[in-house]
Design an enzyme around this catalytic site. Structure first.
Site, PDB file in Angstrom:
ATOM      1  N   ARG A 178       0.825  -1.210   0.000  1.00  0.00           N
ATOM      2  CA  ARG A 178       0.000   0.000   0.000  1.00  0.00           C
ATOM      3  C   ARG A 178       0.862   1.265   0.000  1.00  0.00           C
ATOM      4  O   ARG A 178       0.578   2.235   0.694  1.00  0.00           O
ATOM      5  CB  ARG A 178      -0.958   0.001   1.198  1.00  0.00           C
ATOM      6  CG  ARG A 178      -1.900  -1.183   1.221  1.00  0.00           C
ATOM      7  CD  ARG A 178      -2.807  -1.232  -0.018  1.00  0.00           C
ATOM      8  NE  ARG A 178      -3.675  -2.387   0.013  1.00  0.00           N
ATOM      9  CZ  ARG A 178      -3.389  -3.545  -0.606  1.00  0.00           C
ATOM     10  NH1 ARG A 178      -2.273  -3.678  -1.282  1.00  0.00           N
ATOM     11  NH2 ARG A 178      -4.231  -4.556  -0.543  1.00  0.00           N
ATOM     12  N   SER A 229     -11.289  -1.920   2.922  1.00  0.00           N
ATOM     13  CA  SER A 229     -10.539  -2.120   4.164  1.00  0.00           C
ATOM     14  C   SER A 229     -10.140  -0.765   4.736  1.00  0.00           C
ATOM     15  O   SER A 229      -9.476   0.030   4.074  1.00  0.00           O
ATOM     16  CB  SER A 229      -9.289  -2.962   3.903  1.00  0.00           C
ATOM     17  OG  SER A 229      -9.646  -4.249   3.456  1.00  0.00           O
ATOM     18  N   GLU A 299      -5.794   2.851   6.062  1.00  0.00           N
ATOM     19  CA  GLU A 299      -5.593   2.697   4.626  1.00  0.00           C
ATOM     20  C   GLU A 299      -6.371   3.783   3.899  1.00  0.00           C
ATOM     21  O   GLU A 299      -6.019   4.205   2.799  1.00  0.00           O
ATOM     22  CB  GLU A 299      -6.063   1.308   4.177  1.00  0.00           C
ATOM     23  CG  GLU A 299      -5.740   0.990   2.728  1.00  0.00           C
ATOM     24  CD  GLU A 299      -5.961  -0.479   2.398  1.00  0.00           C
ATOM     25  OE1 GLU A 299      -6.634  -0.748   1.387  1.00  0.00           O
ATOM     26  OE2 GLU A 299      -5.470  -1.342   3.144  1.00  0.00           O
TER      27      GLU A 299
END
Length: 304
Positions: A178, A229, A299
């Site tokens: 990420r 998420s 995130e």
């Protein structure tokens, strides 16, 4: 003169056909369905228009923010005193040779994966159910079910404010979990990317995509607005598992709730504000840290 008035005047003179909206609600452009009005939102139709819009934004002081599909963003309830530049109009895509697809940043990942399947190219099955755009997936090295963009990306063409347009190879993108070069340099605008895939059996590819989508529907609260998420995966664990173990499923702040179906998701159960979501994220982080000693890292990107 206010920056937006200067920007309006510039657009009227040099790009009169460009669509620009005033006080456009961010709730219409984010998957959480929250966020107040952007002072101006521009919708370039091609990279050439995008380059001109970015130049005008910097000259006028509009602090441009690049928006893809808005699937990983939390926009402020009070709105944004910025120029938001939507890339949804940049959707050109083509096959180069036998196994490379070149696509613009606004191409939805679902469409990219479907196109790859039509060409009997394997490697993008994991992306079929991800609701974001190619640009957003490159930006955060998006992935799912064991696959991620770093496995298929070959190069990315981007606009650098001081240097102009450059093409970066895989190593230059600094892709990690990420993370990418672009996250550290938000002023750089992703224009297009090339993905290299492998020849495969079309029916097998399609079957894999269907299976992954079925897994998503069975395990994720897709019926509610969310950003997927909410937290990154901690080393050696899963955010959803930790949140569940702390008994936080169903925890609610205003219209935001920790999903009872998948604890890794914060969802908008109706009427949630961005402030509700942020407050709930903070409560979850505090509770998980207190009970497990693990610090959950968001995130979801919070923009100002």
């Amino acid at each position: 003169m206010a920056w937006e008035k200067e920007f309006d005047a510039w657009i009227a003179d040099f790009l009169p056909d460009l669509e620009v909206r005033e006080e456009e609600p961010m709730s219409r452009h984010t998957s959480f369905r929250t966020g107040g009005g952007a002072k101006r939102m521009a919708f370039p139709k091609n990279p050439e228009q995008l380059v001109l819009v970015m130049d005008a934004a910097y000259k006028c002081g509009g602090r441009p923010f690049i928006l893809g599909n808005g699937t990983n963003l939390l926009a402020p309830d009070e709105g944004l005193d910025r120029l938001v530049v939507s890339l949804t109009g940049l959707r050109a895509m083509e096959l180069e040779g036998e196994d490379v697809i070149a696509a613009e940043a606004g191409v939805p990942l679902v469409r990219l994966a479907d196109f790859a399947c039509q060409q009997s190219l394997t490697g993008l099955e994991f992306a079929h159910g991800i609701p974001g755009s190619l640009g957003g997936a490159v930006y955060m090295n998006g992935g799912a079910y064991g696959g991620e963009m770093s496995q298929v990306l070959e190069s990315v063409t981007a606009l650098f404010p001081e240097e102009g347009i450059r093409t970066l190879g895989l190593e230059e993108m600094e892709l990690g979990y990420r993370h990418s070069f672009f996250m550290d340099h938000p002023e750089v605008v992703i224009l297009r990317a090339r993905v290299r895939l492998k020849k495969g059996d079309q029916e097998a590819i399609r079957t894999t995509m269907r299976e992954l989508m079925a897994r998503r529907k069975a395990s994720q609260p897709l019926e509610y607005p969310s950003a997927g998420s909410t937290f990154k995966r901690p080393v050696g664990n899963f955010a959803g598992t930790l949140i569940d173990q702390c008994g936080l499923k169903g925890l609610t702040v205003g219209g935001a709730q920790v999903s009872e179906k998948h604890a890794g998701f914060i969802i908008n159960i109706g009427g949630a504000t961005s402030s509700d979501v942020e407050a709930l994220m903070a409560k979850v982080q505090e509770a998980v840290w207190a009970k497990t000693g693990v610090r959950l890292e968001p995130e979801v990107r919070v923009i100002r």
